[in-house]
Each structure stands twice: as structure tokens, then as C-alpha cells.
Design an enzyme around this catalytic site. Structure first.
Site, mmCIF file in Angstrom:
data_model
loop_
_atom_site.group_PDB
_atom_site.id
_atom_site.type_symbol
_atom_site.label_atom_id
_atom_site.label_comp_id
_atom_site.label_asym_id
_atom_site.label_seq_id
_atom_site.Cartn_x
_atom_site.Cartn_y
_atom_site.Cartn_z
ATOM 1 N N LYS A 283 14.138 -32.277 45.392
ATOM 2 C CA LYS A 283 13.173 -31.737 44.485
ATOM 3 C C LYS A 283 11.877 -31.855 45.261
ATOM 4 C CE LYS A 283 10.872 -33.847 40.505
ATOM 5 N NZ LYS A 283 10.927 -34.780 39.237
ATOM 6 N N ASP A 288 3.300 -34.365 40.125
ATOM 7 C CA ASP A 288 3.756 -34.079 38.675
ATOM 8 C C ASP A 288 2.685 -34.865 37.788
ATOM 9 O OD1 ASP A 288 5.181 -33.948 36.156
ATOM 10 O OD2 ASP A 288 6.846 -35.465 36.922
ATOM 11 N N LYS A 295 1.320 -36.820 31.378
ATOM 12 C CA LYS A 295 1.904 -38.605 31.767
ATOM 13 C C LYS A 295 0.467 -39.336 31.375
ATOM 14 C CE LYS A 295 5.196 -38.020 35.490
ATOM 15 N NZ LYS A 295 6.304 -38.370 34.684
ATOM 16 N N ASP A 306 6.431 -37.053 44.208
ATOM 17 C CA ASP A 306 7.613 -36.377 43.414
ATOM 18 C C ASP A 306 8.221 -35.262 44.238
ATOM 19 O OD1 ASP A 306 8.863 -36.655 41.037
ATOM 20 O OD2 ASP A 306 7.869 -35.275 39.883
ATOM 21 N N ASP A 365 7.613 -32.694 31.107
ATOM 22 C CA ASP A 365 7.512 -33.550 31.986
ATOM 23 C C ASP A 365 9.087 -33.717 32.496
ATOM 24 O OD1 ASP A 365 6.611 -35.532 33.770
ATOM 25 O OD2 ASP A 365 6.507 -37.109 32.377
ATOM 26 N N GLU A 367 10.643 -31.795 34.391
ATOM 27 C CA GLU A 367 10.649 -30.346 35.077
ATOM 28 C C GLU A 367 11.380 -30.392 36.281
ATOM 29 O OE1 GLU A 367 8.647 -32.975 35.699
ATOM 30 O OE2 GLU A 367 8.904 -33.019 37.836
ATOM 31 N N ARG A 369 14.559 -31.330 36.667
ATOM 32 C CA ARG A 369 15.882 -30.700 36.335
ATOM 33 C C ARG A 369 15.540 -29.214 36.374
ATOM 34 N NH1 ARG A 369 16.566 -34.223 31.019
ATOM 35 N NH2 ARG A 369 15.250 -35.674 32.479
#
Ligand code: BES
Ligand code: ZN
Ligand code: ZN
Length: 518
Positions: A283, A288, A295, A306, A365, A367, A369
């Protein structure tokens, strides 16, 4: 921070520098030849008495007459548990690494430029490799933004970056060949982990998608690995809807990097069609914010990490290539920034993924996946037989498992066990969780094929179940959720505060295990 220079010797080198630290391991001293021990005999007898008196399981040290002994300090680390003491939670291997890191820290505190480890006879080749690993990981600091550099000790002091700390590993002559074979590999792999830590620790505005792609190209070129990068237009035209949706609001990106390492097979037999082809998928969200489902501000800065999974697979494939391991490995790295912007993807959007499935965006959020789904398709397209993805995927994994052990999922018992074994071999602990099919229902949606968040409170499991929907048919797959272990708040084992690059060493170990099976 000073650089480390390692040497493997059968007795400490004659040096004009008498400011160094001599390090002994209680439990291995009898193993060191008497001629090597002689100058330290007096100091060691006193230290042993101190160790026994204090019943300290850690370390005792004392200054010595440098002109007589050739060192300014002798340190004795205890490797023998007290009788009746609770078993140490760390394996013996991990203890050696922790001791090596602590010894360097001690030496830095004494302003020493030389650390000599006396390892003796028993499995000294292996112990030397572990000491090197602990030293390289423990000596790492991310201090490029500090006006005053750290020397690895407790206090920040003005230090010359180019200074060299020499680390001597004293092993018995009979262990020389073993140490010479194992130590360089250990250094190569741990330095690869440190490279990943450097990339992960950079702020999100510095390591944006474009900058990260440059790092990927640079590292691949240095390792001689083929590197293809799909740019935003190619991804759009190619139908990578997950990656394009997530990356839409950012100033740069998205990109998909594919790194292909093909070993020079020794024999034609090994080129058989069903040969193992390992894909590592990481990933790569360079920051993020959570997107439109933004968030909370508190702690959001940590989301620069991230892209840990991406940096980890990059370092792993490069290390595997430099070692020339006889197994085919492809790294697939989806890269995007999950930004807040008028262009950002919206809750309620429906994305058509590369695999053809449609996904309703319930929460922007979730994101990771979405970009991984397209990357898993890519891994199948590359012909992978075994796929491991690694991601800072869910906050829930840190609640389930804390920050010392990563969450593992697999669609194949044997492959899952292999991952656990690989992690165990390098001290990267994992705990396997179930792909509990009952929770899959919660991912259904009345308009699209899937919803991007589930209904179960088992957030890490539903995220893994979502990914499973995109695993290519027939591939053995494992998923590592590293959101708990990817960074540490304070010093942990041999890691300084910041990124751990958890996974690099597991992947090299896994590639070695799969090589044996090829
Ligand atoms: N990158 C985060 C996961 C994360 C959280 C990593 C904390 C490290 C520390 C991920 O993209 C995320 O935001 N996940 C959500 C999923 C939820 C919206 C279903 C989460 O875990 O809250
Ligand atoms: Zn997120
Ligand atoms: Zn994320």
C-alpha cells in the site's frame, strides 16, 4: 549520525584508538580463547561479580586503564536468565540483536569510535550476523532535519555525519568462514530496511506520489531490477478505477509501479512453467487525510506512514535482487495521496475496479483496500503464483494486537504457516486471524457489487475479506496488516522512534524459503 564499518577478526585489531568499548556476552565468555581474554580477565571477574550481585539481567560496564587493556571500557551483557526468573518474552536471537543495539548506544554515550564484540566459538557465525543486524537497525536515526545530529546516544550532540564507528566481530578461527558468509547478507538486508525507514519517515509533502515514484526508479536501478511505472493517463485509460478514484484529489499521481526481478536460473529444470512466482504488493498512500471523510486532526501527521507497505516491498525486492536469490519476484506498488479537494472522490461514488467489479464508496478513508484491489489484479496479470500484500490498512488491528505483532490472513494454510515461519526467523512477529466468511455479507451493497466498508465491528477482518474478493483465481495469498507495528512511539527492541519497516526481513526470508521449493 556516524556510519558503521564492520570487520570480522579472530582477535581484536591492534589500534591506536584506545577509546573503544569491549563487549562481552555473559554465557559465551568461556567460549572466547584464553589468549584473547587475557587482557580483560581482571575487569571481567569484577563485572561478573557485579552482575551476580545486582541480579541485573541487563548490562554492567566499567572504565578500565586504556593503556593496559587497549580499550576505555569493558561491558558485560547478561544472556543467562536468573534461576527461577520468568522466561524472557524475546527469543535468544532477538536478545542478541537488542544487546548489539544497546552496546552501540552505550559506546555512543562514551564517545567511543570503536566497539568490539567478543563472540567466541559457539555458532559465532550466526551470532555475528545477528549482532550486525541489531547494530545496523539500532544505530539508525532519522535526523536529517535536526540541526544537531545524534550520535546514537541519549543526548543530541554536534557530530560529523561522515564519522565512522568501527564495529569488530571477534570470532573463533573455526567460525570465520561462516561469519564471512552470513554477516554481509545480514548487513545488506538490514540496510535495505533502513532505506525503507528513511522513505517512510519523510513528511507527506516531501514524499508525495511523484517524489515516491522517483525513489522507486532510483532504488530499482541501483538493484538492477526492471521497473515499469503506469502514469495517471495510463491508469485512467487502463480502467484502474480504484487507484484513480482514490488519487483524484491530489496534486500528483496516482501511479502504479511494477518491479520485475528475474533470477538467472542455474538450470533449465528451474525454468519450468509452474515455478514459484512471488508477488509483493504494498500500500502506497503517501498521505492519508481520510479524504472527504476527513480524519480528526490529532495524530493525523502519522498518516505520512501510510506508504509503509510500498516502501517495504520496494526494499525487499531490491534486497532479494542484490542477493540474487533464485526465485522470481515482482513488486506491485500502487501509489496515491488521499487528499481533500474539490476533485476528490466522494462518499456515494461507485468505482469500477480493474477486475471489473464495482465498489460503492461508503467511506473515503477506507482507501487502502481500493488501491490494493487494483494492485492484486495486477499481480495476477503478472502471473504470480504466490501473493503477499502488506498494508497499514486498519486502525482496528492495533486495537486487536497492539504494536508488537502484525495481523496475518491467508487463503492457504500452508502458505500462512510459511509466512509465520519466515516472520519468526527474523523476529517480526505475526498472529493469524480468520477470514471469517460470515462477515462477508456485510460488504454487500444494493447498487454496487461491494461496499468498501463492512458491517461487522471486526474491521481488520472485513478489510481482509474485501481484499480477498480481488485475489486472482488460483493464487496463494497472504495479507499483512501492519497498522500497529509500522511505527514506534519510543525505543522498542532495537528500533528508534519512527518507522520500523516491519516486513522487509520477513519477505527476504520468505523468498529464501520459496527458493528452496522451486
Ligand atoms: N491508513 C488507515 C489505517 C491506519 C489507522 C493506519 C491508524 C495506521 C494507524 C486506513 O486507510 C484507514 O483510515 N482505515 C479506516 C477504515 C475504516 C474507515 C473502515 C480505519 O481503520 O479507521
Ligand atoms: Zn484511510
Ligand atoms: Zn490509509
Amino acid at each position: 549520525m556516524s556510519q558503521l564499518r564492520f570487520s570480522i577478526v579472530s582477535s581484536p585489531s591492534k589500534s591506536d584508538d584506545v577509546s573503544g568499548v569491549a563487549v562481552f556476552f555473559n554465557g559465551c565468555i568461556d567460549d572466547v580463547p584464553a589468549r584473547v581474554l587475557r587482557p580483560f580477565a581482571g575487569a571481567l571477574a569484577l563485572l561478573m561479580r557485579d552482575l551476580n550481585r545486582k541480579k541485573s539481567r541487563d548490562c554492567v560496564a566499567m572504565p578500565v586503564n586504556a593503556d593496559e587493556v587497549g580499550f576505555s571500557h569493558v561491558a558485560l551483557f547478561n544472556m543467562v536468565p536468573d534461576e527461577g526468573a520468568k522466561p524472557d518474552p524475546l527469543s535468544a536471537f532477538e536478545q542478541v540483536k537488542v544487546v548489539a543495539a544497546d552496546a552501540l548506544k552505550f559506546a555512543a554515550g562514551k564517545k567511543a569510535q570503536r566497539v568490539v564484540f567478543f563472540l567466541g566459538k559457539h555458532q559465532a557465525g550466526l551470532v555475528a550476523a545477528l549482532v550486525a543486524e541489531g547494530a545496523v537497525l539500532g544505530h539508525y536515526r532519522f535526523d536529517k532535519y535536526k540541526s544537531k545530529k545524534s550520535d546514537g546516544g541519549d543526548d543530541d550532540v554536534a557530530k560529523d555525519d561522515t564519522k565512522i564507528l568501527s564495529v569488530e566481530l571477534v570470532v573463533d578461527k573455526s567460525e570465520m568462514a561462516g561469519a564471512q558468509a552470513q554477516v554481509p547478507e545480514s548487513i545488506l538486508v538490514t540496510e535495505a530496511a533502513n532505506t525503507a525507514r528513511d522513505v517512510i519517515n519523510e513528511p507527506g509533502s516531501v514524499m508525495n506520489p511523484e517524489a515516491f515514484v522517483e525513489v522507486v526508479r532510483r532504488e530499482a536501478a541501483a538493484a538492477g531490477v526492471e521497473c515499469e511505472v503506469l502514469d495517471p493517463d495510463q491508469l485512467h485509460d487502463g480502467g484502474y478505477g480504484g487507484l484513480c478514484g482514490v488519487g483524484r484529489g491530489a496534486m500528483t499521481g496516482p501511479y502504479m509501479a511494477v518491479l520485475r526481478y528475474q533470477p538467472k536460473f542455474a538450470s533449465a529444470k528451474k525454468q519450468k512453467k509452474d515455478a514459484v512466482h512471488l508477488a509483493l504488493v504494498g500500500k502506497g498512500i503517501t498521505f492519508d487525510t481520510g479524504g472527504i471523510c476527513i480524519k480528526p486532526g490529532k495524530g493525523m501527521g502519522d498518516m505520512k506512514n501510510d506508504m509503509s507497505g510500498a516502501a517495504i516491498v520496494l526494499s525487499a525486492v531490491c534486497a532479494i535482487a542484490k542477493l540474487g536469490l533464485p526465485v522470481r519476484v515482482t513488486a506491485v506498488i500502487p501509489i496515491a495521496e488521499n487528499a481533500v479537494d474539490a476533485m476528490s472522490y466522494l462518499p456515494g461514488d461507485i468505482l469500477r475496479m480493474k477486475s471489473g467489479k464495482t465498489v460503492h464508496v461508503d467511506n473515503t478513508d477506507a482507501e487502502g483496500r481500493l488501491i490494493l484491489a487494483d494492485a492484486l489484479w495486477q499481480a495476477g496479470h503478472e502471473g504470480a503464483t504466490h501473493i503477499v500484500d502488506i498494508a497499514t490498512l486498519t486502525g482496528a488491528i492495533a486495537i486487536a494486537l497492539g504494536s508488537s505483532v502484525a495481523g496475518l490472513f491467508s487463503n492457504d494454510d500452508e502458505f500462512g504457516a510459511m509466512m509465520l515461519e519466515a516472520g519468526d526467523a527474523v523476529g517480526e512477529d505475526m498472529w493469524q486471524l480468520p477470514l471469517w466468511q460470515e462477515y462477508r455479507e456485510g460488504l454487500q451493497h444494493h447498487v454496487a457489487d461491494l461496499n468498501n466498508v463492512g458491517k461487522s465491528r471486526a474491521g481488520s477482518i472485513t478489510a481482509a475479506l474485501f481484499l480477498q474478493e480481488f485475489v486472482p483465481d488460483g493464487a496463494k495469498w497472504a495479507h499483512l496488516d501492519i497498522a500497529g507495528v509500522d511505527m514506534v512511539d519510543g525505543r522498542w527492541r532495537y528500533y528508534d522512534k519512527g518507522a520500523t519497516a516491519f516486513g522487509v526481513r520477513t519477505f527476504v526470508a520468505l523468498a529464501e524459503m520459496l527458493s528452496d521449493n522451486t
